[in-house]
Each structure stands twice: as C-alpha cells, then as structure tokens.
Scaffold this motif. Structure first.
Motif, short mmCIF file in Angstrom:
data_model
loop_
_atom_site.label_atom_id
_atom_site.label_comp_id
_atom_site.label_asym_id
_atom_site.label_seq_id
_atom_site.Cartn_x
_atom_site.Cartn_y
_atom_site.Cartn_z
N SER A 1 27.21 19.06 24.47
CA SER A 1 26.26 19.75 25.34
C SER A 1 26.74 20.86 25.86
O SER A 1 26.09 22.11 25.86
N LEU A 2 27.96 20.67 26.55
CA LEU A 2 28.47 21.82 27.06
C LEU A 2 28.78 23.18 26.05
O LEU A 2 28.35 24.13 26.48
N ILE A 3 29.39 22.68 24.86
CA ILE A 3 29.69 23.79 23.67
C ILE A 3 28.49 24.38 23.35
O ILE A 3 28.55 25.46 23.11
N VAL B 1 25.32 24.58 24.82
CA VAL B 1 24.86 25.42 25.78
C VAL B 1 25.64 26.73 26.06
O VAL B 1 24.92 28.00 26.30
N THR B 2 26.76 26.68 26.00
CA THR B 2 27.49 27.89 26.22
C THR B 2 27.28 28.99 25.06
O THR B 2 27.38 30.06 25.25
N ALA B 3 27.39 28.11 23.63
CA ALA B 3 27.09 28.91 22.68
C ALA B 3 25.68 29.52 22.59
O ALA B 3 25.74 30.94 22.25
N LEU C 1 23.99 30.59 25.21
CA LEU C 1 23.99 31.49 26.16
C LEU C 1 24.70 32.75 25.84
O LEU C 1 24.40 34.23 26.01
N ALA C 2 25.78 32.50 25.08
CA ALA C 2 26.70 33.64 24.60
C ALA C 2 26.25 34.34 23.62
O ALA C 2 26.21 35.62 23.44
N GLY D 1 23.15 27.67 18.97
CA GLY D 1 23.75 26.80 19.87
C GLY D 1 23.67 25.37 19.72
O GLY D 1 24.52 24.72 19.75
N SER E 1 30.09 20.57 16.74
CA SER E 1 31.31 19.86 17.74
C SER E 1 31.20 18.37 18.27
O SER E 1 32.31 17.86 18.24
#
Length: 94
Positions: free
Chosen positions: A49-51, A53-55, A57-58, A74, A81
């Motif tokens: 989930s962290l990866i 959401v970060t992807a 936003l990026a 994302g 992942s």
C-alpha cells in the motif's frame, strides 16, 4: 440489551461488541494467536500500500500523466510489490 435487538441479531446478547444501535457484533482480535503467515501477509499489504500510494502520487504530481492512468499505475505497482514482498516476508517469519 433489550429483547428486540437480540432477536434481530440472532446472537447471544453481550455487553461488549455492540455498536450504539446494538445490531453489529464483532470479535476482538487476539494478537497473540497470529501465525507467521498472518504477520507476513499483513506486513506485505502495508508495504504494498505504501509503495502503491507513493507511485500514484509520483505519477500524478511528478509526471504529466492523467489522474486515472496514475491510479492504474500505482495500483499495478502496489499489486506487483505485494507479489514480490509477500513470499520474502513469509520465508523470513518461518
């Protein structure tokens, strides 16, 4: 609890585990009974989930991509992942 709530619930009425309306019952989670596979799955879900959401936003804010395309990227990266991290964590916690 009153009798109508117990009849609607079809469960034994108890003092804990009911919301204010008295129609929903939940079991309390026993953290001491988690198996290693449970720990690995939950931790892998958090990492994915962290990866993801970060992807998202990026892709959305960092690159000029459409919002839906960034969500798809994302989500896909988060899913991939999870598929990679989960077997590693499962092997680590065994």
């Amino acid at each position: 609890m009153t009798a109508p709530y117990a009849a609607l619930n079809n469960r034994t009425p108890s003092r804990r585990g009911f919301c204010q309306a008295g129609l929903w019952h939940y079991r309390q989670m026993d953290l001491d009974s988690w198996q290693p596979r449970d720990i690995a799955r939950r931790l892998a879900t958090a990492v994915a989930s962290l990866i993801g959401v970060t992807a998202f936003l990026a892709l959305w804010l960092g690159l000029p991509t459409h919002f839906l395309l960034a969500m798809l990227g994302g989500g896909g990266l988060g899913f991939l992942s999870f598929l990679l991290v989960h077997p590693l964590l499962r092997a680590f916690y065994r």
